[in-house]
Design a protein around this motif. Structure first.
Motif, mmCIF file in Angstrom:
data_model
loop_
_atom_site.group_PDB
_atom_site.id
_atom_site.type_symbol
_atom_site.label_atom_id
_atom_site.label_comp_id
_atom_site.label_asym_id
_atom_site.label_seq_id
_atom_site.Cartn_x
_atom_site.Cartn_y
_atom_site.Cartn_z
ATOM 1 N N GLU A 23 3.624 -9.161 -1.931
ATOM 2 C CA GLU A 23 3.513 -7.918 -1.693
ATOM 3 C C GLU A 23 2.324 -7.787 -2.516
ATOM 4 O O GLU A 23 2.015 -6.145 -2.215
ATOM 5 C CB GLU A 23 4.908 -6.760 -2.883
ATOM 6 N N ARG A 24 1.799 -8.584 -3.713
ATOM 7 C CA ARG A 24 0.519 -8.026 -4.082
ATOM 8 C C ARG A 24 -0.683 -8.057 -3.493
ATOM 9 O O ARG A 24 -1.966 -7.035 -3.540
ATOM 10 C CB ARG A 24 0.737 -8.212 -5.855
ATOM 11 N N LEU A 25 -0.573 -8.931 -2.542
ATOM 12 C CA LEU A 25 -1.901 -8.927 -1.659
ATOM 13 C C LEU A 25 -1.617 -8.408 -0.161
ATOM 14 O O LEU A 25 -3.075 -7.730 -0.177
ATOM 15 C CB LEU A 25 -1.335 -10.493 -1.133
ATOM 16 N N GLN A 26 -0.419 -7.836 -0.512
ATOM 17 C CA GLN A 26 -0.324 -6.217 1.002
ATOM 18 C C GLN A 26 -0.867 -4.974 -0.137
ATOM 19 O O GLN A 26 -2.111 -4.483 1.130
ATOM 20 C CB GLN A 26 1.258 -6.428 0.927
ATOM 21 N N GLY A 27 -1.136 -5.005 -1.473
ATOM 22 C CA GLY A 27 -1.857 -4.153 -1.585
ATOM 23 C C GLY A 27 -3.248 -4.138 -1.507
ATOM 24 O O GLY A 27 -3.587 -2.874 -1.934
ATOM 25 N N CYS A 28 -3.223 -5.027 -2.117
ATOM 26 C CA CYS A 28 -5.018 -5.487 -1.924
ATOM 27 C C CYS A 28 -5.384 -4.959 -0.193
ATOM 28 O O CYS A 28 -6.570 -4.484 -0.013
ATOM 29 C CB CYS A 28 -5.435 -7.033 -2.082
ATOM 30 N N PHE A 29 -4.561 -5.625 0.281
ATOM 31 C CA PHE A 29 -5.454 -4.791 2.205
ATOM 32 C C PHE A 29 -5.454 -3.728 2.109
ATOM 33 O O PHE A 29 -6.591 -3.351 2.630
ATOM 34 C CB PHE A 29 -4.066 -5.769 3.000
ATOM 35 N N ARG A 30 -4.427 -2.839 2.093
ATOM 36 C CA ARG A 30 -3.958 -1.516 2.030
ATOM 37 C C ARG A 30 -4.571 -0.897 1.231
ATOM 38 O O ARG A 30 -5.093 -0.116 2.148
ATOM 39 C CB ARG A 30 -2.210 -1.151 1.831
ATOM 40 N N PHE A 31 -5.186 -1.532 -0.076
ATOM 41 C CA PHE A 31 -6.131 -0.136 -1.083
ATOM 42 C C PHE A 31 -7.641 -1.094 -0.700
ATOM 43 O O PHE A 31 -8.211 -0.449 -1.001
ATOM 44 C CB PHE A 31 -5.389 0.115 -2.148
ATOM 45 N N SER A 32 -7.977 -1.865 -1.586
ATOM 46 C CA SER A 32 -8.933 -1.770 -1.781
ATOM 47 C C SER A 32 -9.778 -2.318 -0.280
ATOM 48 O O SER A 32 -11.004 -2.117 -0.756
ATOM 49 C CB SER A 32 -9.335 -3.199 -3.195
ATOM 50 N N MET A 33 -9.190 -3.015 0.783
ATOM 51 C CA MET A 33 -10.095 -3.280 1.717
ATOM 52 C C MET A 33 -9.915 -2.302 2.825
ATOM 53 O O MET A 33 -10.352 -2.091 3.579
ATOM 54 C CB MET A 33 -8.801 -4.278 2.073
ATOM 55 N N ASN A 34 -9.383 -1.409 2.623
ATOM 56 C CA ASN A 34 -8.779 -0.047 3.535
ATOM 57 C C ASN A 34 -8.189 -0.638 5.047
ATOM 58 O O ASN A 34 -8.867 -0.110 6.213
ATOM 59 C CB ASN A 34 -10.298 1.149 3.581
ATOM 60 N N GLY A 35 -7.436 -1.599 4.421
ATOM 61 C CA GLY A 35 -6.611 -2.044 5.801
ATOM 62 C C GLY A 35 -5.437 -1.800 5.776
ATOM 63 O O GLY A 35 -5.176 -0.987 5.377
ATOM 64 N N LYS A 36 -4.956 -2.278 6.559
ATOM 65 C CA LYS A 36 -2.960 -2.544 7.422
ATOM 66 C C LYS A 36 -3.167 -3.977 6.716
ATOM 67 O O LYS A 36 -3.127 -5.128 6.949
ATOM 68 C CB LYS A 36 -3.165 -2.083 8.696
ATOM 69 N N ALA A 37 -1.998 -4.071 5.933
ATOM 70 C CA ALA A 37 -1.760 -4.839 5.573
ATOM 71 C C ALA A 37 -0.908 -5.839 5.921
ATOM 72 O O ALA A 37 0.524 -5.584 7.291
ATOM 73 C CB ALA A 37 -0.549 -4.969 4.046
ATOM 74 N N PRO A 38 -0.753 -7.388 6.296
ATOM 75 C CA PRO A 38 -0.383 -8.156 7.086
ATOM 76 C C PRO A 38 1.263 -8.674 6.541
ATOM 77 O O PRO A 38 1.970 -7.872 5.630
ATOM 78 C CB PRO A 38 -0.910 -9.313 7.102
ATOM 79 N N LYS A 39 2.255 -8.501 7.758
ATOM 80 C CA LYS A 39 3.710 -8.318 6.735
ATOM 81 C C LYS A 39 3.495 -9.502 6.182
ATOM 82 O O LYS A 39 3.814 -10.729 6.077
ATOM 83 C CB LYS A 39 4.836 -8.588 8.319
ATOM 84 N N LEU A 40 5.081 -9.616 5.545
ATOM 85 C CA LEU A 40 5.518 -10.503 4.262
ATOM 86 C C LEU A 40 5.632 -11.800 5.284
ATOM 87 O O LEU A 40 6.620 -11.413 6.578
ATOM 88 C CB LEU A 40 6.291 -9.897 3.183
#
Length: 222
Positions: A23-40
């Protein structure tokens, strides 16, 4: 990454619950990378988690290990200043990140990231905190010369960088003032504040969030 692995699962006030490392990695995709987080369970997340586990092998878990994060920074003698920060940026940052913070790429790969504009981190990223940015900059920037900027210079250039237009916070409520109160109620955030005649976060001026794809290129190479 190796030091972060040892302290997860962990509670995060950002989303109000205990987060797994994925989940923490998802946040990196979503916020810092301005992307769409991969699903768990996505192969990209599994690969990253596995690599971080490998890096952290042998370290004690459940405690913060030396080397995690970056040192705290005292407040500057003078309030952080946009104009002084612009001078620091021109003299110390523009050669790598570009005069308009457009970054640099080589062979289709980002070498130096964009610091504001449509391809930068969005308003939900931790780096939009002037305090976070100042601490990171002082410890690490310019590249290979961490610690050479003064405390004042680090705060000033952080204020300058974080007073620019960047992609919208993915948690945007539809109202800038409400979003600021809910997610950016801090002296260190410029979200919702006027700069150079424009309100940062105004939907009319703000690029959309989540515009960087998960990356089919990454999957195709595996």
């Amino acid at each position: 990454m190796w030091a972060a692995w040892t302290v997860y699962p962990a509670y995060r006030s950002k989303n109000g619950h205990v987060n797994s490392f994925e989940e923490r990695l998802q946040g990196c995709f979503r916020f810092s990378m301005n992307g769409k987080a991969p699903k768990l369970g996505d192969p990209v997340l599994i690969a990253l988690e596995s690599y971080c586990y490998f890096l952290a092998k042998g370290l004690p878990t459940g405690e913060s290990v030396p080397g995690r994060g970056f040192p705290s920074l005292p407040k500057p003698k003078l309030p952080p200043d946009y104009t002084r920060g612009a001078e620091v940026y021109t003299q110390n940052c523009a050669s790598c990140h570009g005069p308009q913070a457009q970054g640099q790429s080589s062979g289709g790969q980002v070498v130096f990231p964009e610091l504001w504009g449509p391809e930068s981190y969005n308003w939900g990223a931790g780096m939009t905190s002037i305090k976070n940015a100042a601490e990171f900059i002082h410890a690490n920037m310019p590249l290979g010369l961490g610690g050479t900027l003064s405390v004042q210079q680090s705060w000033d250039v952080a204020a300058f960088i974080d007073s620019q237009v960047r992609p919208q916070d993915p948690r945007f409520t539809g109202d800038v003032e409400q979003t600021r109160i809910k997610y950016h109620n801090s002296e260190y955030s410029m979200y919702g504040r006027p700069v150079n005649g424009a309100v940062l976060g105004d939907p009319a001026l703000t690029p959309p969030s989540g515009t960087v794809p998960v990356g089919e290129e990454v999957r195709s190479e595996k």
